[in-house]
Design an enzyme around this catalytic site. Structure first.
Site, PDB file in Angstrom:
ATOM      1  N   LYS A  13     -61.738 -31.593  85.557  1.00  0.00           N
ATOM      2  CA  LYS A  13     -61.590 -32.682  86.511  1.00  0.00           C
ATOM      3  C   LYS A  13     -62.463 -33.818  85.986  1.00  0.00           C
ATOM      4  CE  LYS A  13     -61.235 -33.176  91.482  1.00  0.00           C
ATOM      5  NZ  LYS A  13     -59.842 -33.577  91.564  1.00  0.00           N
TER       6      LYS A  13
HETATM    7  N1  PPE Z   1     -54.334 -31.611  90.822  1.00  0.00           N
HETATM    8  C1  PPE Z   1     -55.008 -32.767  90.659  1.00  0.00           C
HETATM    9  C2  PPE Z   1     -54.645 -33.675  89.546  1.00  0.00           C
HETATM   10  C3  PPE Z   1     -56.024 -33.080  91.567  1.00  0.00           C
HETATM   11  O1  PPE Z   1     -56.705 -34.218  91.402  1.00  0.00           O
HETATM   12  C4  PPE Z   1     -56.324 -32.204  92.631  1.00  0.00           C
HETATM   13  C5  PPE Z   1     -57.390 -32.540  93.609  1.00  0.00           C
HETATM   14  C6  PPE Z   1     -55.593 -31.002  92.739  1.00  0.00           C
HETATM   15  C7  PPE Z   1     -54.601 -30.744  91.808  1.00  0.00           C
HETATM   16  C8  PPE Z   1     -55.907 -29.966  93.781  1.00  0.00           C
HETATM   17  O2  PPE Z   1     -57.102 -29.327  93.473  1.00  0.00           O
HETATM   18  P1  PPE Z   1     -58.075 -28.724  94.588  1.00  0.00           P
HETATM   19  O3  PPE Z   1     -58.643 -29.877  95.321  1.00  0.00           O
HETATM   20  O4  PPE Z   1     -59.083 -27.963  93.818  1.00  0.00           O
HETATM   21  O5  PPE Z   1     -57.243 -27.877  95.463  1.00  0.00           O
HETATM   22  N2  PPE Z   1     -57.547 -33.911  93.867  1.00  0.00           N
HETATM   23  C9  PPE Z   1     -58.801 -34.398  94.405  1.00  0.00           C
HETATM   24  C10 PPE Z   1     -58.943 -35.894  94.202  1.00  0.00           C
HETATM   25  C11 PPE Z   1     -58.191 -36.800  95.103  1.00  0.00           C
HETATM   26  C12 PPE Z   1     -58.585 -38.248  94.913  1.00  0.00           C
HETATM   27  O6  PPE Z   1     -57.763 -39.122  95.162  1.00  0.00           O
HETATM   28  O7  PPE Z   1     -59.722 -38.540  94.512  1.00  0.00           O
HETATM   29  C13 PPE Z   1     -59.008 -33.933  95.832  1.00  0.00           C
HETATM   30  O8  PPE Z   1     -58.059 -33.490  96.493  1.00  0.00           O
HETATM   31  O9  PPE Z   1     -60.154 -33.984  96.286  1.00  0.00           O
END
Ligand code: PPE
Length: 323
Positions: free
Chosen positions: A157
């Site tokens: 991330k």
């Molecule tokens: N894919 C991506 C690309 C992503 O950024 C997130 C979270 C997920 C999948 C889901 O991952 P998880 O949160 O571990 O279930 N995206 C974060 C960022 C959003 C933003 O705009 O900043 C979030 O949901 O916090």
């Protein structure tokens, strides 16, 4: 965005408006940062952070994969986060820890530039809208492919990687959709711009596996477990684009978005949120909000044992603490 009072920056609690960095910070120029998105929920037993340790572990791994040595341990960042929420007087909030290469050296091999770490918390409502969570959203398959392992690290991330997500999200928003779904470089379904994706076909719940360049979502992992516990058949496999149109149900999940049904993709109607989506969504929300006994271990309760929490090394000196 809604402000809170304090931000934790390099070991100190500083007033929100004073949490500043130098314009020559390395991360600002090259995207050299790693971050997390975490949520804290108000539960019957007080505020609790969902899967806190898992998020901290991912943050540490993201940093390590990008050659960034974090000056604080996961335990220290976790303890600082718990204190920050308490000191801001928040009961539920979004949590954004970020570690980035700071000011001191330019160029691409800048191991001497320091690593700055900050944590911010603030109230953040439903990412794709309350209405979206209830009735479903409209999504568009992006013309931009999700970054692949050939050039970046999809499992990390990292700040710079989000230029890819921003291209997709902006394109879909400009076209009048609420979210973008990206295909991977091979053309299989990958994920939303900020969520993992699930399709339901013939009653079976499927989601792309790790070779599909997905972020290893913590919500995704939770949803897989919940769906399985509810007795559904769950499969991690490649998903063809057209399966999004053929599916009985499609939904997205992520920390910011939580679980959101998709009711239309491109020009294809999926329909009102289906029974399986509803079922899994309800249980997932119970888990987040501390209403599901069987998933209480996923919650880091702020009130529990906060007295025993040792002060993180970065903030031992209370004279440094503002306010
Ligand atoms: N894919 C991506 C690309 C992503 O950024 C997130 C979270 C997920 C999948 C889901 O991952 P998880 O949160 O571990 O279930 N995206 C974060 C960022 C959003 C933003 O705009 O900043 C979030 O949901 O916090």
């Amino acid at each position: 965005m809604e402000k809170a009072e304090l931000i934790w920056l390099n070991g100190e609690f500083v007033p929100w408006d004073e949490a500043k960095v130098h314009v020559l910070s390395h991360g600002l120029h090259y995207g050299t940062g790693v971050f997390e998105g975490i949520r804290c929920y108000e539960t019957e037993r007080g505020p609790a952070i969902f899967r806190h340790a898992d998020h901290l572990r991912r943050l540490a791994k993201s940093a390590e994969m990008y050659y960034m040595e974090l000056p604080y341990s996961s335990e220290e960042i976790g303890a600082a986060t718990r204190q920050l929420i308490a000191r801001n007087g928040l009961r539920s909030c979004y949590i954004r820890p970020l570690a980035f290469r700071g000011y001191g050296e330019m160029g691409l091999y800048a191991q001497a530039a320091p690593i700055d770490v900050m944590i911010a918390v603030w109230p953040w409502g439903a990412y794709l809208g309350e209405e979206g969570k209830r009735r479903g959203i409209r999504a568009k398959v992006s013309s931009w492919r999700r970054i692949s392992s050939a050039s970046l690290i999809p499992q990390a991330k990292a700040s710079g990687q989000y230029l890819n997500s921003i291209l997709a999200k902006t394109e879909s928003a400009n076209a009048g959709y609420e979210e973008a779904i990206l295909l991977d470089e091979g053309g299989s379904v990958c994920e939303g711009s900020g969520e993992n994706v699930f399709v339901v076909r013939d009653g079976i719940i499927s989601t792309p596996g790790h070779t599909a360049s997905i972020l290893d979502g913590i919500s995704r992992k939770s949803v897989l477990q919940i769906a399985e516990d509810l007795g559904y058949q769950v499969v991690e496999r490649d998903i063809a684009r057209a399966e999004l149109y053929l599916a009985e149900e499609v939904f997205l999940c992520g920390t910011a978005a939580e679980l959101v049904p998709v009711r239309e993709i491109d020009d294809h109607e999926i329909g009102e949120p289906g029974e399986i989506t509803r079922h899994v969504q309800a249980k997932f929300e119970d888990a987040l909000n501390g209403r599901a006994e069987e998933y209480l271990e996923w919650l880091d309760f702020l009130d529990a044992g906060s007295d025993e929490t040792p002060a993180p090394a970065g903030e031992q000196s209370s004279s440094k603490v503002t306010s």
